[in-house]
Design a protein around this motif. Structure first.
Motif, PDB file in Angstrom:
ATOM      1  N   ARG A 262       0.825  -1.209   0.000  1.00 55.96           N
ATOM      2  CA  ARG A 262       0.000   0.000   0.000  1.00 55.96           C
ATOM      3  C   ARG A 262       0.862   1.264   0.000  1.00 55.96           C
ATOM      4  NH1 ARG A 262      -5.179  -1.212   0.118  1.00 55.96           N
ATOM      5  NH2 ARG A 262      -5.836  -3.246   0.970  1.00 55.96           N
ATOM      6  N   GLY A 263       2.096   1.150   0.504  1.00 58.02           N
ATOM      7  CA  GLY A 263       2.982   2.300   0.505  1.00 58.02           C
ATOM      8  C   GLY A 263       3.594   2.600  -0.846  1.00 58.02           C
ATOM      9  N   THR A 264       3.772   1.585  -1.672  1.00 64.91           N
ATOM     10  CA  THR A 264       4.502   1.782  -2.932  1.00 64.91           C
ATOM     11  C   THR A 264       3.643   1.650  -4.179  1.00 64.91           C
ATOM     12  OG1 THR A 264       5.161  -0.550  -2.802  1.00 64.91           O
ATOM     13  CG2 THR A 264       6.754   1.071  -2.021  1.00 64.91           C
ATOM     14  N   ALA A 265       2.440   1.107  -4.074  1.00 66.42           N
ATOM     15  CA  ALA A 265       1.601   0.867  -5.263  1.00 66.42           C
ATOM     16  C   ALA A 265       0.437   1.841  -5.301  1.00 66.42           C
ATOM     17  CB  ALA A 265       1.087  -0.571  -5.259  1.00 66.42           C
ATOM     18  N   GLY A 266       0.039   2.198  -6.523  1.00 69.14           N
ATOM     19  CA  GLY A 266      -1.087   3.105  -6.702  1.00 69.14           C
ATOM     20  C   GLY A 266      -1.627   3.005  -8.111  1.00 69.14           C
ATOM     21  N   PRO A 267      -2.500   3.913  -8.500  1.00 67.73           N
ATOM     22  CA  PRO A 267      -3.116   3.855  -9.832  1.00 67.73           C
ATOM     23  C   PRO A 267      -2.125   3.854 -10.991  1.00 67.73           C
ATOM     24  CG  PRO A 267      -4.344   5.338  -8.408  1.00 67.73           C
ATOM     25  CD  PRO A 267      -3.109   4.968  -7.651  1.00 67.73           C
ATOM     26  N   GLY A 268      -0.935   4.423 -10.808  1.00 65.86           N
ATOM     27  CA  GLY A 268       0.042   4.429 -11.895  1.00 65.86           C
ATOM     28  C   GLY A 268       0.940   3.217 -11.934  1.00 65.86           C
TER      29      GLY A 268
ATOM     30  N   TRP B  89      11.790   3.750  -0.495  1.00 70.11           N
ATOM     31  CA  TRP B  89      11.403   4.925   0.289  1.00 70.11           C
ATOM     32  C   TRP B  89      10.969   6.058  -0.637  1.00 70.11           C
ATOM     33  CZ3 TRP B  89       9.994   3.798   4.770  1.00 70.11           C
ATOM     34  CH2 TRP B  89      10.768   3.132   5.739  1.00 70.11           C
ATOM     35  N   ALA B  90      11.720   6.262  -1.727  1.00 70.27           N
ATOM     36  CA  ALA B  90      11.384   7.336  -2.657  1.00 70.27           C
ATOM     37  C   ALA B  90      10.028   7.082  -3.312  1.00 70.27           C
ATOM     38  CB  ALA B  90      12.483   7.470  -3.724  1.00 70.27           C
ATOM     39  N   ARG B  91       9.752   5.819  -3.646  1.00 66.33           N
ATOM     40  CA  ARG B  91       8.458   5.483  -4.250  1.00 66.33           C
ATOM     41  C   ARG B  91       7.327   5.785  -3.266  1.00 66.33           C
ATOM     42  NH1 ARG B  91       6.436   1.559  -8.234  1.00 66.33           N
ATOM     43  NH2 ARG B  91       8.594   1.399  -8.971  1.00 66.33           N
ATOM     44  N   MET B  92       7.525   5.459  -2.009  1.00 67.81           N
ATOM     45  CA  MET B  92       6.495   5.748  -1.007  1.00 67.81           C
ATOM     46  C   MET B  92       6.279   7.252  -0.845  1.00 67.81           C
ATOM     47  SD  MET B  92       7.127   3.095   2.120  1.00 67.81           S
ATOM     48  CE  MET B  92       8.090   1.633   1.754  1.00 67.81           C
ATOM     49  N   ALA B  93       7.389   7.994  -0.767  1.00 61.06           N
ATOM     50  CA  ALA B  93       7.277   9.436  -0.558  1.00 61.06           C
ATOM     51  C   ALA B  93       6.534  10.115  -1.701  1.00 61.06           C
ATOM     52  CB  ALA B  93       8.674  10.040  -0.408  1.00 61.06           C
ATOM     53  N   ALA B  94       6.638   9.540  -2.916  1.00 59.00           N
ATOM     54  CA  ALA B  94       5.982  10.118  -4.085  1.00 59.00           C
ATOM     55  C   ALA B  94       4.567   9.589  -4.287  1.00 59.00           C
ATOM     56  CB  ALA B  94       6.817   9.844  -5.335  1.00 59.00           C
ATOM     57  N   ASN B  95       4.134   8.657  -3.431  1.00 57.75           N
ATOM     58  CA  ASN B  95       2.829   8.022  -3.594  1.00 57.75           C
ATOM     59  C   ASN B  95       1.782   8.731  -2.741  1.00 57.75           C
ATOM     60  OD1 ASN B  95       0.644   6.327  -3.928  1.00 57.75           O
ATOM     61  ND2 ASN B  95       1.534   4.601  -2.814  1.00 57.75           N
ATOM     62  N   PRO B  96       0.861   9.473  -3.354  1.00 60.56           N
ATOM     63  CA  PRO B  96      -0.142  10.184  -2.546  1.00 60.56           C
ATOM     64  C   PRO B  96      -1.079   9.253  -1.787  1.00 60.56           C
ATOM     65  CG  PRO B  96      -0.691  10.306  -4.890  1.00 60.56           C
ATOM     66  CD  PRO B  96       0.678   9.703  -4.794  1.00 60.56           C
ATOM     67  N   GLY B  97      -1.144   7.982  -2.205  1.00 58.52           N
ATOM     68  CA  GLY B  97      -2.021   7.037  -1.526  1.00 58.52           C
ATOM     69  C   GLY B  97      -1.348   6.235  -0.442  1.00 58.52           C
ATOM     70  N   ALA B  98      -0.065   6.490  -0.205  1.00 55.36           N
ATOM     71  CA  ALA B  98       0.643   5.738   0.841  1.00 55.36           C
ATOM     72  C   ALA B  98       0.023   6.024   2.201  1.00 55.36           C
ATOM     73  CB  ALA B  98       2.118   6.116   0.849  1.00 55.36           C
TER      74      ALA B  98
END
Length: 365
Positions: free
Chosen positions: A49-55, A186-195
């Motif tokens: 959930r921290g690293t995955a999203g609609p994109g 960590w960078a992927r999580m920080a850029a993920n608005p849904g994290a």
């Protein structure tokens, strides 16, 4: 009432951090390691959930029930999911991963279970990691069942998120678990608005309030008894040596497989020995005999034996010999096969218990 596990002084941040350091040493990783205060499903879900999203375009490898769960979480996050499913009696190959990338070059996330204790297979993570690294995708690995039973090397294998738990081969507690996190993750999580944020599922909370703060102040009161049990578990492995612990599990798997073949009536569920997980051995029952019924019969001799039927639909045909942790011993393997042999005999199946015991003794390294 006085008890040595009651009225303990609070665990310090320094002690908590030292336990994280010991987990990092066990994994041979220079990545940040966060110990989360719950069973391994907590970091497994939190990492997705921290690293995955609609994109996100995720390649989700399914070699057992946990892979199916990860696919559901990824879809719930809005990710586009490409399931790569293989029969549960085998393992996925690096060639299959490469083919998936060739068909879907947009894949940027790969989720994989190292060893599926539920189905008894283990996947070649080192070879798969090479392919994932070539493609630049984020690599998420469930190593809960494999840690302590076989090598788990997130840095060497290019794993960005590696989740481990102590309750299986490590012989430790189930109530805390850990995840190693790469800088890319960590960078992927920080850029993920849904994290997740301000949530029990949030790894970013641990990053910002614990890791970035120099690990001086804990987010909340830790599960102290579970943390102390994990510390004791790590100390035991360090004393015995990780190589010796893994060797014991490999011997248990080899002995169970050899003993089952000599016993007759059952056969290894995973066809190829090199694809069989050292943490647990799965067996296929004879046609017409329900695995869950056979296990129930076998456990009448000793309810404490590490025997279980497969989950869900697999309960009809699969038996699991869970020879991990304290049960990775020749005695446990012999007792399981003896109990299964007795139950098979009661169901009219011809078995050879002496041959099974001899095979166990010969196969144990």
């Amino acid at each position: 009432m006085n008890h040595p596990l009651l009225d303990l002084p609070p665990m310090s941040a320094a002690q908590f951090a030292s336990i994280e350091d010991r987990v990092a040493k066990l994994l041979g990783t220079a990545q940040d390691v966060v110990i989360m205060q719950g069973e391994a499903l907590l970091p497994l879900e939190g990492a997705i959930r921290g690293t995955a999203g609609p994109g996100t375009v995720a390649l989700n490898v399914v070699t057992g029930p946990y892979g199916q769960t990860f696919g559901n979480w990824l879809r719930d996050c809005g990710a586009t999911v490409i399931d790569l499913s293989v029969p549960f009696h085998t393992a996925v190959s690096a060639a299959q991963i490469r083919e998936a990338f060739a068909e879907h070059p947009e894949i940027d996330f790969v989720s994989l279970v190292h060893a599926e204790a539920a189905t008894g297979n283990t996947n070649p993570v080192a070879e798969i990691g090479e392919v994932v690294r070539e493609q630049g995708a984020l690599f998420y690995l469930d190593a809960v069942a494999s840690i302590g039973a076989e090598p788990v090397l997130p840095d060497a294998w290019g794993v960005d998120l590696c989740v481990v738990g102590a309750q299986k081969a490590m012989g430790g507690p189930a109530g805390v678990s850990a995840v190693s996190v790469s800088e890319r993750a960590w960078a992927r999580m920080a850029a993920n608005p849904g994290a997740p944020r301000r949530s029990y599922l949030s790894l970013l909370d641990w990053k910002e309030r614990w890791v970035d703060g120099g690990r001086r102040a804990l987010l909340h009161a830790p599960a102290q008894l579970e943390m102390l049990a994990l510390e004791a578990c790590l100390e035991r492995i360090e004393t015995v040596g990780l190589a010796a612990v893994m060797s014991r599990h490999a011997s248990a798997a080899a002995a169970t497989r050899a003993g089952a073949l000599a016993l007759g009536g059952v056969e290894p569920y995973v066809h190829e020995a090199h694809e069989a997980a050292p943490v647990a051995t799965t067996l296929r029952t004879p046609q017409g005999i329900i695995a869950s019924d056979l296990v129930t019969q076998a456990l009448t001799t000793d309810p404490a034996l590490p025997l279980a039927a497969g989950g869900g639909a697999l309960a009809a045909s699969m038996i699991r010999v869970n020879h991990y942790g304290p049960d990775a011993t020749p005695e446990a393997v012999r007792s399981c096969l003896t109990a299964l042999g007795t139950a098979l005999t009661e169901n009219g199946v011809t078995v050879d218990l002496e041959a099974a015991r001899g095979a166990v003794a010969e196969a144990w390294a």
